[in-house]
Design a protein around this motif. Sequence first.
Motif, PDB file in Angstrom:
ATOM      1  N   GLY A 166      32.831   4.883 -77.580  1.00 33.92           N
ATOM      2  CA  GLY A 166      34.124   4.628 -76.952  1.00 33.92           C
ATOM      3  C   GLY A 166      33.997   3.644 -75.808  1.00 33.92           C
ATOM      4  N   ALA A 167      35.002   3.678 -74.953  1.00 34.28           N
ATOM      5  CA  ALA A 167      35.014   2.801 -73.786  1.00 34.28           C
ATOM      6  C   ALA A 167      33.904   3.222 -72.830  1.00 34.28           C
ATOM      7  N   GLY A 168      33.224   2.255 -72.276  1.00 34.91           N
ATOM      8  CA  GLY A 168      32.148   2.559 -71.333  1.00 34.91           C
ATOM      9  C   GLY A 168      30.949   3.158 -72.042  1.00 34.91           C
ATOM     10  N   GLU A 169      30.439   4.234 -71.479  1.00 36.85           N
ATOM     11  CA  GLU A 169      29.250   4.871 -72.030  1.00 36.85           C
ATOM     12  C   GLU A 169      29.573   6.092 -72.866  1.00 36.85           C
ATOM     13  N   GLU A 170      30.845   6.369 -73.148  1.00 34.88           N
ATOM     14  CA  GLU A 170      31.199   7.577 -73.900  1.00 34.88           C
ATOM     15  C   GLU A 170      30.869   7.412 -75.382  1.00 34.88           C
ATOM     16  N   VAL A 171      30.242   8.440 -75.924  1.00 35.19           N
ATOM     17  CA  VAL A 171      29.880   8.466 -77.335  1.00 35.19           C
ATOM     18  C   VAL A 171      30.425   9.775 -77.909  1.00 35.19           C
ATOM     19  N   THR A 172      31.044   9.686 -79.086  1.00 36.29           N
ATOM     20  CA  THR A 172      31.521  10.892 -79.764  1.00 36.29           C
ATOM     21  C   THR A 172      30.915  10.926 -81.161  1.00 36.29           C
TER      22      THR A 172
END
Length: 148
Positions: free
Chosen positions: A69-75
Amino acid sequence: MKSLKKKRRIQVIAIAAMALVLSTVLIGYAMRDGINFFRSPSQVMAEPPGPDEVFRIGGLVEAGSLSRGAGEEVTFLVTDGGASVPVAFVGVLPDLFGEDQGMVGLGSYDGETFRATEILARHDESYMPKEVVDALKEQGVYQEPVGE
C-alpha cells in the motif's frame, strides 16, 4: 525449650513460604508481556481473540494476496489451508518473505485484520517454524521439503 524451638521452626517455614509466594507473583508479573501464544489462522477464525490480546500467528502467505500500500504498509493473507486471515504490517519485511512461504507474525487481531508489529520469515529454503508445520499438518496441506 521445645516449644520455643518449635515456634522458631514454624516462623522460619512461614517466612520461607511467604517469600516463595511473593517471588512467584513477582516473576509472573514481570513475564506478563513476554508470553505470546501461537495460533493458526483456523484457530483465529474459530475463536477470535480480543483486540488487546497480543499473540503470534503463522502459516503460508497466500499466493496472489501480497499487496503493498501507500508508504511502508503491506497487506496479505496468511493461511493454514483451512482458513485465511488478513494481515496488515507497516515496516520493512524480511528479505526472504514472499508468497507461498512460511511466516510468523506478532501482533493483535482487531476483529477483521491481524495488525502485525513484527514479521518473521523462513531463513533458508527448507526451514519452517514448528508451530506452522504443526498447523499445516493439522489441516492436511503440509508437504515435506524435497530432499529430506
